[in-house]
Design a protein around this motif. Sequence first.
Motif, PDB file in Angstrom:
ATOM      1  N   GLY A   1       0.858  -1.114  -0.009  1.00  0.00           N
ATOM      2  CA  GLY A   1       0.001  -0.081  -0.046  1.00  0.00           C
ATOM      3  C   GLY A   1       0.936   1.250  -0.001  1.00  0.00           C
ATOM      4  N   PRO A   2       0.195   2.341  -0.029  1.00  0.00           N
ATOM      5  CA  PRO A   2       0.772   3.886  -0.246  1.00  0.00           C
ATOM      6  C   PRO A   2       1.678   4.046   1.190  1.00  0.00           C
ATOM      7  CG  PRO A   2      -1.500   3.940  -0.925  1.00  0.00           C
ATOM      8  CD  PRO A   2      -1.171   2.598  -0.073  1.00  0.00           C
ATOM      9  N   GLN A   3       2.772   4.287   1.001  1.00  0.00           N
ATOM     10  CA  GLN A   3       3.784   4.842   2.142  1.00  0.00           C
ATOM     11  C   GLN A   3       4.135   6.432   2.037  1.00  0.00           C
ATOM     12  OE1 GLN A   3       6.974   2.010   3.312  1.00  0.00           O
ATOM     13  NE2 GLN A   3       5.248   0.852   4.376  1.00  0.00           N
ATOM     14  N   HIS A   4       3.889   7.164   2.828  1.00  0.00           N
ATOM     15  CA  HIS A   4       4.208   8.583   2.999  1.00  0.00           C
ATOM     16  C   HIS A   4       4.919   8.824   4.238  1.00  0.00           C
ATOM     17  CE1 HIS A   4       2.164   9.137  -1.023  1.00  0.00           C
ATOM     18  NE2 HIS A   4       1.073   8.560  -0.554  1.00  0.00           N
ATOM     19  N   PRO A   5       6.133   8.437   4.603  1.00  0.00           N
ATOM     20  CA  PRO A   5       6.583   8.894   5.626  1.00  0.00           C
ATOM     21  C   PRO A   5       6.785  10.145   5.945  1.00  0.00           C
ATOM     22  CG  PRO A   5       8.181   7.853   4.087  1.00  0.00           C
ATOM     23  CD  PRO A   5       6.923   7.608   3.740  1.00  0.00           C
ATOM     24  N   GLU A   6       6.846  11.079   4.619  1.00  0.00           N
ATOM     25  CA  GLU A   6       6.891  12.435   5.095  1.00  0.00           C
ATOM     26  C   GLU A   6       5.631  13.268   5.601  1.00  0.00           C
ATOM     27  OE1 GLU A   6       4.855  11.939   0.976  1.00  0.00           O
ATOM     28  OE2 GLU A   6       6.347  10.844   2.177  1.00  0.00           O
ATOM     29  N   VAL A   7       4.598  12.410   5.602  1.00  0.00           N
ATOM     30  CA  VAL A   7       3.557  13.215   6.173  1.00  0.00           C
ATOM     31  C   VAL A   7       3.903  13.474   7.787  1.00  0.00           C
ATOM     32  CG1 VAL A   7       0.990  12.456   7.145  1.00  0.00           C
ATOM     33  CG2 VAL A   7       1.743  12.046   4.820  1.00  0.00           C
ATOM     34  N   HIS A   8       4.225  12.350   8.479  1.00  0.00           N
ATOM     35  CA  HIS A   8       4.699  12.296   9.778  1.00  0.00           C
ATOM     36  C   HIS A   8       6.081  13.242  10.069  1.00  0.00           C
ATOM     37  CE1 HIS A   8       2.667   8.551  11.842  1.00  0.00           C
ATOM     38  NE2 HIS A   8       1.757   9.362  10.992  1.00  0.00           N
ATOM     39  N   PHE A   9       7.094  13.189   9.200  1.00  0.00           N
ATOM     40  CA  PHE A   9       8.263  14.112   9.344  1.00  0.00           C
ATOM     41  C   PHE A   9       7.899  15.591   9.261  1.00  0.00           C
ATOM     42  CE2 PHE A   9       9.929   9.836   9.043  1.00  0.00           C
ATOM     43  CZ  PHE A   9      11.007  10.161  10.130  1.00  0.00           C
ATOM     44  N   GLU A  10       6.781  15.960   8.318  1.00  0.00           N
ATOM     45  CA  GLU A  10       6.490  17.315   8.073  1.00  0.00           C
ATOM     46  C   GLU A  10       5.707  17.835   9.394  1.00  0.00           C
ATOM     47  OE1 GLU A  10       3.979  17.198   4.664  1.00  0.00           O
ATOM     48  OE2 GLU A  10       5.550  16.877   3.433  1.00  0.00           O
ATOM     49  N   PHE A  11       4.981  17.082  10.077  1.00  0.00           N
ATOM     50  CA  PHE A  11       4.298  17.340  11.323  1.00  0.00           C
ATOM     51  C   PHE A  11       5.346  17.438  12.388  1.00  0.00           C
ATOM     52  CE2 PHE A  11       2.269  16.457  15.402  1.00  0.00           C
ATOM     53  CZ  PHE A  11       1.148  17.315  15.246  1.00  0.00           C
ATOM     54  N   LYS A  12       6.253  16.566  12.311  1.00  0.00           N
ATOM     55  CA  LYS A  12       7.406  16.823  13.161  1.00  0.00           C
ATOM     56  C   LYS A  12       8.167  17.913  13.404  1.00  0.00           C
ATOM     57  CE  LYS A  12      11.824  14.621  14.911  1.00  0.00           C
ATOM     58  NZ  LYS A  12      12.693  13.301  14.471  1.00  0.00           N
ATOM     59  N   GLU A  13       8.643  18.280  12.012  1.00  0.00           N
ATOM     60  CA  GLU A  13       8.980  19.884  12.074  1.00  0.00           C
ATOM     61  C   GLU A  13       8.156  20.984  12.331  1.00  0.00           C
ATOM     62  OE1 GLU A  13      10.187  20.191   7.748  1.00  0.00           O
ATOM     63  OE2 GLU A  13      11.754  18.527   7.865  1.00  0.00           O
ATOM     64  N   ARG A  14       6.932  20.890  12.076  1.00  0.00           N
ATOM     65  CA  ARG A  14       5.867  21.832  12.560  1.00  0.00           C
ATOM     66  C   ARG A  14       5.907  22.099  14.052  1.00  0.00           C
ATOM     67  NH1 ARG A  14      -0.376  22.859  10.855  1.00  0.00           N
ATOM     68  NH2 ARG A  14      -0.671  24.803  11.856  1.00  0.00           N
TER      69      ARG A  14
END
Length: 318
Positions: free
Chosen positions: A34-47
């Motif tokens: 399935g789709p994997q978008h680790p950047e979703v969590h890392f973008e939130f971590k940066e914010r």
Amino acid sequence: MKVWDKEVLVEEILRRTLEDLYDWTPAVLMPGIGPQHPEVHFEFKERLAAYRSNVNLMLSRKPIEELKSDYLMSVGSTLNPLTKPHGIHFELVNELKGIRKTRPPWFGAGWSERAHLLDVDYWVAAATVEIREAALMLVGVDPRRANFEALFQAYGLDPRTDEVLYFLEEYFDLLDRRFGELTEPPVGIATVELYKWVADSNLKVSVQFERLVERKLGAGPYSEIKLGDKNSPKPKGGFPLIDQTENMHGNTRSMFRRALIAMAMDKYKMETSSDAGKVAKAIVDAGDLIGFNLDKKTMVKELRAGFELYKRANRGDD
């Protein structure tokens, strides 16, 4: 009386202000389907890190006595100036509200999140599973660690998270079409029948589910059929997996969504956005009876979009 070091004091104020966000960390993704978008969590971590840095800088400039008297509030206190909507730190308050609103769910980056992986040793002993449990198992999630209904409340949060949810819905739809209508109590599927169907269909499943099948049936690896891929073969039974969406003018699409949601609410009693999957299935089934080949994934997407239009109209935003 406790003697505070200033750095420790500032960190404690942050902990009480952030509450459950204080220890938030990105999901740990394992190999999966399935789709994997680790950047979703890392973008939130940066914010979240940027917010912490701004608060830390602001607090570090204040005298320690002021920090103790004006900022060191108990968790959830309405007097906390960092959470009071109309206080002197309203910009930081609004940023924290935005952070909470956009917090990604544990599966927002993909289904193979380590803490939720399917426990093969536990499920290998199961004689039957419910359809919702089976759908989660196919994508590698342990049903005991996930509330199936609650997952779909994350629709609309981020297009990438929507894609992750669409993938699960396609697997659920395959199971529902093969093993019967979802009723109360939920339909139980004999696990041996489920494993045989998966093997015969050459369905791409998680590594954990492959191990279940191998331990029960001695089956080998599966061909890499991809749901939604127009160039992939279909599983036996001819399940419609292709998203056949035509371009549509914006005003026409808006009118279509309004008409669709009006029908869904009146005829199919759609009350919340989480009903979209159930209603879409009913519409697709009705279409099948008259020779249409409707796509459930697209129908779900349009129903959710129509429901958002309905909510905005009732808030007076339209």
